[in-house]
Design an enzyme around this catalytic site. Structure first.
Site: not given
Length: 375
Positions: A106, A204
């Protein structure tokens, strides 16, 4: 400030996550006289109706911070890029029985690529985040170096090892030179609305729910035997992707008739072709210890000399102290680490990150671990 870019007033786009670290980072930059623009990155939207990622709440917090700091904030959706560049790899690694770290990808593909490209398109000189790390320009070599954060308990350089020279040259980490307690103190003193907000943990897109429950939405359950080192079947697993090496909880074999009592059971091996989960008793069982690992997909901030032994230290998982090692890198992106002391539960799919003192040299993805035969 640890980046040469900001020796003069600059336009800096800050990734405001809704957390206290990025909020204080934005305040520090504005205090230093820079033009600060906030961007809230939305990276996941599959569960908007369930709000597992609490993205809506985080944006409200980020907007409240922007209001207090009197800076503009934009809401930018990188969900498509995240699914294609990060989540697809996350699923593929699990299908292969590995344990990936999506935060590493990410950072490289979203926060310091898609976000960086967006920031440059709106005229930014640099981007900033709330990561606990530092960047230094080595004037002798010309290289940008990634340094550990000053707070050893919060250092996040492990997650940033894939950043390139171009990305590092545009990156600023304003809180990297502070302790977390100092960041909290600053947030309270300047009246930030999220000063006491709890730090986010975990991935997340999984949020607060059970990991296995989430993963079954994308990967099929393929049950198979759980066996001990003698080949005795102790129970049944629900699918190899749902386990990781060193795992102790959730095995479902405690209290089963015929299972020996005593030390806890740990996942030690995953045999993908045979769809078998191998477990052992005892934290220090030989199957859990390795003094060598082999990795690939290397990303070097300053490339080592191929074939030459380099002394340093390394982490094979984030929550781990550095351990002394010898690095031998090849030209094809593969490398080997030899450790002075055996390492516990070295896990394929995780990242092995190498350091020279406070400088992060880079790293790669663990393929396999083993024990060097004694001479």
């Amino acid at each position: 400030m640890s980046n040469d870019l900001l020796h003069r007033p600059a336009r800096v786009v800050v990734g405001l996550s809704g957390g206290v670290d990025s909020a204080v980072a934005a305040w520090l930059l504005k205090k230093q006289g820079h033009e600060v623009i906030g961007v809230f990155m939305k990276n996941w939207e599959d569960d908007d109706t369930e709000s597992h990622c609490a993205a809506a709440v985080d944006f409200v917090d980020a907007a409240a911070v922007a209001d207090v700091l009197d800076i503009d904030i934009a809401h930018v959706n990188f969900s498509r890029e995240y699914r294609e560049r990060v989540f697809a790899d996350f699923l593929e690694q699990h299908r292969r029985g590995r344990t990936p770290n999506p935060d590493v990808l990410c950072n490289a593909e979203i926060k310091f690529k898609a976000f960086l490209e967006h920031a440059m398109a709106i005229g930014a000189d640099a981007i900033a985040t709330g990561h606990y790390a530092r960047v230094r320009h080595n004037t002798e070599t010309g290289w940008y170096e990634l340094l550990r954060g000053v707070d050893p308990s919060k250092d996040q350089s492990y997650f940033l090892y894939r950043l390139t020279q171009q990305q590092l040259s545009k990156a600023v980490f304003p809180v990297g030179g502070l302790l977390k307690t100092e960041v909290r103190r600053i947030a309270r003193e300047i009246g930030l609305p999220n000063a006491a907000k709890k730090d986010s943990t975990g991935i997340c897109f999984i949020g607060e729910r059970h990991f296995r429950t989430f993963l079954t939405r994308y990967l099929p359950l393929q049950r198979g035997p759980i066996r001990d080192e003698n080949g005795v079947t102790l129970g049944e697993h629900c699918g190899l992707p749902f386990y990781t090496l060193g795992q102790r909880k959730g095995l479902g074999i405690g209290g089963v008739r015929g299972v020996p009592e005593g030390a806890s059971w740990y996942v030690a091996r995953k045999d993908i072709p045979a769809n078998t989960l191998w477990v052992v008793q005892g934290h220090e069982h030989p199957w859990l210890l390795s003094d060598t690992l082999h990795a690939s997909d290397a990303s070097w901030i300053a490339p080592p000399t191929p074939g030459v032994a380099t002394m340093g230290s390394a982490k094979t998982r984030y929550r781990q102290r550095d351990v002394a090692c010898t690095l031998r890198a090849a030209e094809d992106g593969r490398f080997t680490l030899h450790f002075a002391q055996p390492q516990w539960a070295v896990t394929p799919g995780q990242s092995a990150v190498v350091y020279d003192g406070e400088v992060c040299l880079g790293g790669g993805v663990i393929d396999a671990a083993g024990t060097t035969p004694s001479s």
